[in-house]
Design a protein around this motif. Sequence first.
Motif, PDB file in Angstrom:
ATOM      1  N   LEU A   8       0.990  -1.119   0.039  1.00 31.99           N
ATOM      2  CA  LEU A   8      -0.058  -0.094   0.162  1.00 31.99           C
ATOM      3  C   LEU A   8       0.850   1.189  -0.010  1.00 31.99           C
ATOM      4  CD1 LEU A   8      -2.410  -1.025   2.506  1.00 31.99           C
ATOM      5  CD2 LEU A   8      -2.937  -1.341   0.408  1.00 31.99           C
ATOM      6  N   GLU A   9       0.514   2.347  -0.661  1.00 33.44           N
ATOM      7  CA  GLU A   9       1.183   3.658  -0.827  1.00 33.44           C
ATOM      8  C   GLU A   9       0.489   4.747  -0.593  1.00 33.44           C
ATOM      9  OE1 GLU A   9       4.375   3.908  -1.138  1.00 33.44           O
ATOM     10  OE2 GLU A   9       4.751   1.796  -1.281  1.00 33.44           O
ATOM     11  N   ALA A  10       0.942   5.670   0.127  1.00 30.89           N
ATOM     12  CA  ALA A  10      -0.154   6.918   0.413  1.00 30.89           C
ATOM     13  C   ALA A  10      -0.238   7.547  -0.876  1.00 30.89           C
ATOM     14  CB  ALA A  10       0.822   7.887   1.187  1.00 30.89           C
ATOM     15  N   LEU A  11      -1.565   8.099  -1.059  1.00 29.50           N
ATOM     16  CA  LEU A  11      -1.880   8.929  -2.185  1.00 29.50           C
ATOM     17  C   LEU A  11      -1.233  10.148  -2.180  1.00 29.50           C
ATOM     18  CD1 LEU A  11      -5.666   8.126  -2.533  1.00 29.50           C
ATOM     19  CD2 LEU A  11      -3.924   7.585  -3.776  1.00 29.50           C
ATOM     20  N   GLN A  12      -1.044  10.921  -0.982  1.00 32.48           N
ATOM     21  CA  GLN A  12      -0.703  12.203  -0.761  1.00 32.48           C
ATOM     22  C   GLN A  12       0.980  11.953  -0.368  1.00 32.48           C
ATOM     23  OE1 GLN A  12      -2.409  14.764   2.084  1.00 32.48           O
ATOM     24  NE2 GLN A  12      -0.680  16.231   1.905  1.00 32.48           N
TER      25      GLN A  12
END
Length: 118
Positions: free
Chosen positions: A34-38
């Motif tokens: 999972l990766e941060a959108l911001q």
Amino acid sequence: FQFTTGDKIEVELLVDTSNDYEYMVLEDFKPAGLEALQTRSGYDANTGTFIEFRDRKVCFFLRLLPQGRHNYTYRLRAETPGSYSALPAIISAMYAPELTGNSDEARVEVREQKTTEP
């Protein structure tokens, strides 16, 4: 929790405190896959905190944490299929590290998005 690649997830961290605190840091470790959108760190006027997006975690720096219940959120995107652990979020006093709290660990599964052939 189960997600499909490409899903956008809102992470909600609830902090419930019976006392007033100053200079706290809330660290939430992102599960692999999972990766941060911001990705740009900075001040969030909605929560009155400074948010820092790092490779492994998201940090909320809280100047004041008054007694009561508080909600902190950020968004992730599911990217890599697999089964992962979401490590506990940790809150601690920056200048009194013996003052800490944490959440539970969770399991996260990311599945490949199925494509339909034309």
